[in-house]
Write a protein that holds these residues in place. Structure first.
Motif, PDB file in Angstrom:
ATOM      1  N   SER A  51       1.047  -1.082   0.421  1.00 47.05           N
ATOM      2  CA  SER A  51      -0.419   0.041  -0.237  1.00 47.05           C
ATOM      3  C   SER A  51       1.113   1.580  -0.621  1.00 47.05           C
ATOM      4  O   SER A  51       0.384   2.441  -0.930  1.00 47.05           O
ATOM      5  CB  SER A  51      -1.080   0.154   1.258  1.00 47.05           C
ATOM      6  OG  SER A  51      -1.107   1.380   1.133  1.00 47.05           O
ATOM      7  N   GLN A  52       2.273   1.070   1.147  1.00 54.89           N
ATOM      8  CA  GLN A  52       3.169   2.259   1.112  1.00 54.89           C
ATOM      9  C   GLN A  52       3.737   2.643  -0.492  1.00 54.89           C
ATOM     10  O   GLN A  52       3.583   3.719  -0.940  1.00 54.89           O
ATOM     11  CB  GLN A  52       4.001   2.526   2.077  1.00 54.89           C
ATOM     12  CG  GLN A  52       3.913   2.230   3.224  1.00 54.89           C
ATOM     13  CD  GLN A  52       4.339   2.256   4.671  1.00 54.89           C
ATOM     14  OE1 GLN A  52       5.571   2.217   3.913  1.00 54.89           O
ATOM     15  NE2 GLN A  52       3.742   2.269   5.891  1.00 54.89           N
ATOM     16  N   GLN A  57       4.664   5.400  -5.121  1.00 54.32           N
ATOM     17  CA  GLN A  57       4.229   5.881  -6.659  1.00 54.32           C
ATOM     18  C   GLN A  57       3.417   7.014  -6.859  1.00 54.32           C
ATOM     19  O   GLN A  57       3.813   7.616  -7.781  1.00 54.32           O
ATOM     20  CB  GLN A  57       4.180   4.200  -7.259  1.00 54.32           C
ATOM     21  CG  GLN A  57       4.992   3.405  -7.116  1.00 54.32           C
ATOM     22  CD  GLN A  57       5.451   1.741  -7.808  1.00 54.32           C
ATOM     23  OE1 GLN A  57       3.303   1.776  -7.815  1.00 54.32           O
ATOM     24  NE2 GLN A  57       5.688   1.338  -7.955  1.00 54.32           N
ATOM     25  N   ASN A  58       1.858   6.926  -6.871  1.00 57.19           N
ATOM     26  CA  ASN A  58       1.340   8.179  -7.433  1.00 57.19           C
ATOM     27  C   ASN A  58       2.166   9.254  -6.983  1.00 57.19           C
ATOM     28  O   ASN A  58       1.976  10.263  -7.764  1.00 57.19           O
ATOM     29  CB  ASN A  58       0.189   7.698  -6.745  1.00 57.19           C
ATOM     30  CG  ASN A  58      -0.833   6.470  -6.909  1.00 57.19           C
ATOM     31  OD1 ASN A  58      -0.390   5.347  -7.880  1.00 57.19           O
ATOM     32  ND2 ASN A  58      -1.662   6.110  -5.858  1.00 57.19           N
ATOM     33  N   GLN A  59       2.478   9.546  -5.776  1.00 60.02           N
ATOM     34  CA  GLN A  59       2.894  10.636  -5.314  1.00 60.02           C
ATOM     35  C   GLN A  59       4.229  11.588  -6.320  1.00 60.02           C
ATOM     36  O   GLN A  59       4.182  12.363  -6.536  1.00 60.02           O
ATOM     37  CB  GLN A  59       3.675  10.391  -4.065  1.00 60.02           C
ATOM     38  CG  GLN A  59       2.162  10.774  -2.775  1.00 60.02           C
ATOM     39  CD  GLN A  59       3.126  10.664  -1.153  1.00 60.02           C
ATOM     40  OE1 GLN A  59       4.430  11.312  -1.484  1.00 60.02           O
ATOM     41  NE2 GLN A  59       2.343  11.154  -0.363  1.00 60.02           N
ATOM     42  N   SER A  60       4.930  10.166  -6.353  1.00 60.80           N
ATOM     43  CA  SER A  60       5.744  10.012  -7.105  1.00 60.80           C
ATOM     44  C   SER A  60       6.048  11.009  -8.031  1.00 60.80           C
ATOM     45  O   SER A  60       6.115  11.055  -9.182  1.00 60.80           O
ATOM     46  CB  SER A  60       7.296   9.345  -8.168  1.00 60.80           C
ATOM     47  OG  SER A  60       7.448   8.666  -8.786  1.00 60.80           O
ATOM     48  N   THR A  61       4.388   9.790  -9.095  1.00 61.96           N
ATOM     49  CA  THR A  61       3.811  10.283 -10.584  1.00 61.96           C
ATOM     50  C   THR A  61       3.443  11.776 -10.678  1.00 61.96           C
ATOM     51  O   THR A  61       4.064  12.502 -11.398  1.00 61.96           O
ATOM     52  CB  THR A  61       2.454   9.603 -10.916  1.00 61.96           C
ATOM     53  OG1 THR A  61       3.156   8.409 -10.899  1.00 61.96           O
ATOM     54  CG2 THR A  61       2.121   9.988 -12.171  1.00 61.96           C
ATOM     55  N   ILE A  62       2.662  12.232  -8.933  1.00 65.46           N
ATOM     56  CA  ILE A  62       2.297  14.031  -8.765  1.00 65.46           C
ATOM     57  C   ILE A  62       3.298  14.530  -9.154  1.00 65.46           C
ATOM     58  O   ILE A  62       3.509  15.495 -10.147  1.00 65.46           O
ATOM     59  CB  ILE A  62       1.369  13.424  -7.799  1.00 65.46           C
ATOM     60  CG1 ILE A  62       0.522  12.949  -8.106  1.00 65.46           C
ATOM     61  CG2 ILE A  62       1.131  14.965  -7.971  1.00 65.46           C
ATOM     62  CD1 ILE A  62      -0.860  12.711  -6.978  1.00 65.46           C
ATOM     63  N   TRP A  63       5.012  14.118  -8.227  1.00 66.15           N
ATOM     64  CA  TRP A  63       5.011  15.237  -8.574  1.00 66.15           C
ATOM     65  C   TRP A  63       6.298  15.343  -9.719  1.00 66.15           C
ATOM     66  O   TRP A  63       6.939  16.572  -9.676  1.00 66.15           O
ATOM     67  CB  TRP A  63       6.583  15.387  -7.786  1.00 66.15           C
ATOM     68  CG  TRP A  63       6.079  15.014  -5.959  1.00 66.15           C
ATOM     69  CD1 TRP A  63       5.403  14.450  -5.309  1.00 66.15           C
ATOM     70  CD2 TRP A  63       5.705  16.655  -5.813  1.00 66.15           C
ATOM     71  NE1 TRP A  63       5.719  15.182  -4.279  1.00 66.15           N
ATOM     72  CE2 TRP A  63       5.161  16.348  -3.752  1.00 66.15           C
ATOM     73  CE3 TRP A  63       6.265  17.945  -5.991  1.00 66.15           C
ATOM     74  CZ2 TRP A  63       5.241  17.241  -3.687  1.00 66.15           C
ATOM     75  CZ3 TRP A  63       6.005  18.671  -5.687  1.00 66.15           C
ATOM     76  CH2 TRP A  63       5.524  18.430  -3.698  1.00 66.15           C
ATOM     77  N   ARG A  64       6.179  14.487 -10.973  1.00 66.14           N
ATOM     78  CA  ARG A  64       7.181  14.235 -12.179  1.00 66.14           C
ATOM     79  C   ARG A  64       6.419  15.228 -12.975  1.00 66.14           C
ATOM     80  O   ARG A  64       7.078  16.280 -13.481  1.00 66.14           O
ATOM     81  CB  ARG A  64       7.281  12.872 -12.396  1.00 66.14           C
ATOM     82  CG  ARG A  64       8.329  12.299 -12.099  1.00 66.14           C
ATOM     83  CD  ARG A  64       8.571  10.627 -12.891  1.00 66.14           C
ATOM     84  NE  ARG A  64       9.788   9.940 -12.587  1.00 66.14           N
ATOM     85  CZ  ARG A  64       9.530   8.686 -11.615  1.00 66.14           C
ATOM     86  NH1 ARG A  64       8.237   8.635 -11.845  1.00 66.14           N
ATOM     87  NH2 ARG A  64      10.586   8.624 -10.914  1.00 66.14           N
ATOM     88  N   GLU A  65       4.932  15.430 -12.491  1.00 64.44           N
ATOM     89  CA  GLU A  65       4.221  15.617 -13.491  1.00 64.44           C
ATOM     90  C   GLU A  65       3.985  17.242 -13.019  1.00 64.44           C
ATOM     91  O   GLU A  65       4.422  18.552 -13.914  1.00 64.44           O
ATOM     92  CB  GLU A  65       2.783  15.680 -13.345  1.00 64.44           C
ATOM     93  CG  GLU A  65       2.028  14.414 -13.858  1.00 64.44           C
ATOM     94  CD  GLU A  65       0.715  13.912 -13.266  1.00 64.44           C
ATOM     95  OE1 GLU A  65       0.179  14.372 -12.824  1.00 64.44           O
ATOM     96  OE2 GLU A  65       0.679  12.453 -14.357  1.00 64.44           O
TER      97      GLU A  65
END
Length: 144
Positions: A51-52, A57-65
């Motif tokens: 879950s973490q 991974q979701n946070q990483s995608t958001i920050w990359r965007e």
């Protein structure tokens, strides 16, 4: 005469074996239960980690965007800044030419014209003669 004697404690030996067997059975049962709890706890920990991982991974995608967006904004602003610098240089050159023509006309016609020079601070705003003050920023300035 050979007599077969049974030990006097043979009845207690049987009971002792039964008690040992019962203890062994209870210990094995307890060990099985402990192993089951351990597997369950390990499975829960693994699920929490998964879950973490998904969340990170979701946070990483958001920050990359967001980083990509900031990068694109930077390039856009840099290009606009270059255009503005070129326009400033062109307008400064035009003003110098007009000032030169005005001085020539004033000299030819005998007029006294006071044409101020373009201050360097306008050409180089990063060198303005003002006290150095810290620039404050807040988190809401950088909304994406």
């Amino acid at each position: 005469m050979a007599s077969t004697q049974q030990p006097a404690s043979s009845g207690s030996d049987g009971q002792r074996y039964a008690t040992n067997d019962e203890r062994k059975r209870k210990r094995m049962e307890s060990n099985r239960e402990s192993a089951r709890r351990s597997r369950k706890k390990k499975q829960q920990h693994l699920e929490e980690l998964m879950s973490q991982l998904t969340q990170l991974q979701n946070q990483s995608t958001i920050w990359r965007e967001k980083i990509g967006s900031v990068g694109r904004n930077f390039h856009t602003l840099d290009a606009e800044n270059n255009v503005l610098r070129a326009q400033l240089a062109e307008l400064t050159e035009r003003l110098d030419s007009l000032n030169s023509l005005t001085r020539f006309w004033a000299d030819a016609n005998g007029f006294a014209v006071d044409i101020p020079e373009i201050p360097d601070t306008l050409l180089e705003p990063w060198q303005l003669p003002c006290p150095i003050q810290p620039i404050t920023a807040s988190a809401d300035m950088f909304q994406f």
